[in-house]
Design an enzyme around this catalytic site. Structure first.
Site, PDB file in Angstrom:
ATOM      1  NE  ARG A  26      -3.135  11.829  -6.203  1.00 19.68           N
ATOM      2  CZ  ARG A  26      -4.404  11.614  -5.993  1.00 19.68           C
ATOM      3  NH1 ARG A  26      -5.124  12.495  -5.331  1.00 19.68           N
ATOM      4  NH2 ARG A  26      -4.972  10.519  -6.446  1.00 19.68           N
ATOM      5  CB  CYS A  58       2.846  31.351 -16.507  1.00 17.73           C
ATOM      6  SG  CYS A  58       3.178  32.757 -15.469  1.00 17.73           S
ATOM      7  CD  GLU A  59       0.832  24.692 -17.979  1.00 14.79           C
ATOM      8  OE1 GLU A  59       0.006  24.011 -18.587  1.00 14.79           O
ATOM      9  OE2 GLU A  59       2.057  24.468 -17.975  1.00 14.79           O
ATOM     10  CE1 TYR A 103      -2.604  10.286 -12.378  1.00 17.83           C
ATOM     11  CE2 TYR A 103      -2.230  11.428 -10.307  1.00 17.83           C
ATOM     12  CZ  TYR A 103      -1.779  10.611 -11.320  1.00 17.83           C
ATOM     13  OH  TYR A 103      -0.509  10.125 -11.260  1.00 17.83           O
ATOM     14  N   PRO A 141       0.824  -1.204   0.000  1.00 14.93           N
ATOM     15  CG  PRO A 141       0.073  -0.950   2.203  1.00 14.93           C
ATOM     16  CD  PRO A 141       0.835  -1.894   1.300  1.00 14.93           C
TER      17      PRO A 141
END
Ligand code: LLP
Length: 385
Positions: free
Chosen positions: A308, A338-339, A312, A270
């Protein structure tokens, strides 16, 4: 983290003070949550002969690894660098599993030299291992799941079929030929499941697939079910129940033992289950603006430090540490790159003002470990409390 005496705390420490002391952005890990999660995992499988190897790709912070060692957990490593970091943290080599894919065989040779355990996921490595070491170096075999799951979601079945990891079951005869030719000692079989799997019964099906293969491999004494056990990321999040998962494994393993006289050891790797909930990313609001019909809070972190949400579409809860009781407003939390850099959209939070401190939750797994220096920004600091 707890809200006590009008302040947000983590591990008994005031979060605003931690941010003052160490600056932001700042990753904070609560060791008591990690201990709780390790104990939960151990308790759920206490009726099995079992071992836990923490998937250190989730977070390889040195203090966190030291805690894992204290809790008697081994390591799952995916690069020779992780193997070395694990050894430096004091883990013995036989408590480290190395599961590489696509790396030069030289990395496997280094791992063998260091004494780590090998999990082999393709015929190319298997052949090279046999040629170079014959029966001297035992290994586990990672099997491609390729499962068709009649009652599972399309996503789950699709994931098992699309996975590029492991030896395809169509190639197992060839694997068998290589094993026999060189006398390779295959000690265990492995399948890793994705954390999109929510149904505990699927882990039982995976175990049955491996047990079926283990019948013809007399040296097998380990069943490694990998990681992918998801903790809840928000209060009502669906996630596998560990006790239910354990009971799905009971019958197949007992049946195997009765039939073959072999009692297998159960292994897990895990990652997120043990560490995701322990971590928060503290960030400061530097800019508030109304733009394009949105209310935006511009913060001093971004997807360079927590990728994340971007990668995702993952949901991480956000709390306003500086104004816990303020009136609610709906706001987007945007990073400083800067995006497009949305960390959280349309969140109802106590009124956010410039200078406020926000906490992004469940950031203990795949947060810092996936961070980059994009936009030439340094990595954030980490503290464990
Ligand atoms: N064992 C193997 C062979 C794995 O490939 C992985 C994860 C694990 C164990 C641990 O899985 P976990 O229990 O943490 O789900 N960056 C993604 C996760 C990638 C997982 C890759 N393999 C994320 O942020 O969700």
């Amino acid at each position: 983290m707890q809200y006590q005496d009008g302040r947000w705390q983590i591990g008994g420490l005031d979060m605003a003070e931690l941010a003052e002391q160490h600056g932001t952005p700042l990753y904070v890990y609560d060791s008591s949550i990690i201990e709780r999660q390790v104990t939960r995992f151990q308790n759920a499988f206490s009726s099995f002969d079992h071992r836990i190897f923490y998937a250190m790709k989730a977070n390889s912070n040195q203090d966190l690894l030291a805690l894992m060692k204290k809790l008697d957990v081994g390591l799952d490593a995916v690069s020779i660098h992780e193997v070395r970091i694990g050894l430096e943290a004091g883990f013995s080599a036989d408590n480290i599993i190395f599961t590489p894919n696509g790396v030069p065989f030289d990395e496997l040779e280094q791992a063998i030299e260091l004494g780590a355990r090998l999990n082999i996921e393709n015929l190319s490595y298997l052949e090279k291992l046999g040629e170079a070491y014959r029966s001297d170096v035992p290994c586990t075999l990672r099997v491609h799941p390729g499962l068709v799951l009649p009652n599972a979601s399309r996503d789950a079945t699709g994931w098992y079929q699309r996975s590029r990891f492991g030896i395809d079951r169509k190639q197992l005869e060839e694997a068998r030929r290589i094993i026999d030719l060189h006398g390779i000692r295959v000690e265990g079989l492995h399948i890793h499941s994705s954390s999109i799997i929510l149904d505990e019964a699927v882990f039982g099906t995976v175990a049955e697939v491996l047990l079926d293969l283990a019948r013809d491999l007399p040296d097998v004494r380990i069943l490694d079910l990998g990681g992918g056990v998801r903790p809840p990321y928000q209060p009502d999040d669906d996630h596998p129940d560990l006790d239910a998962l354990a009971s799905c494994l009971q019958e197949p393993l007992e049946h195997f033992e009765q039939q073959t006289g072999r009692k297998l050891q159960l292994w897990f790797e895990p990652g997120r289950y043990l560490v995701a909930e322990s971590g928060v990313l503290l960030t400061r609001v530097n800019v508030l603006k109304e733009v394009g019909g949105r209310s935006v809070a511009g913060v001093d972190t971004g997807f360079h430090q927590l990728i994340r949400p971007k990668l995702y579409d993952a949901w991480h809860e956000v709390r306003n540490i500086s104004n816990p009781d303020g009136p609610k407003q709906v706001i987007d939390i945007c990073g400083c790159l800067c995006e497009e850099d949305d960390l959280a959209r349309q969140r109802s939070l106590p009124e956010v003002r410039e200078g406020h401190l926000l906490a992004i939750l469940n950031a203990g797994a795949y947060g810092y470990s996936m961070a980059s220096t994009y936009n030439s920004r340094p990595l954030p600091a980490e503290v464990m409390v």
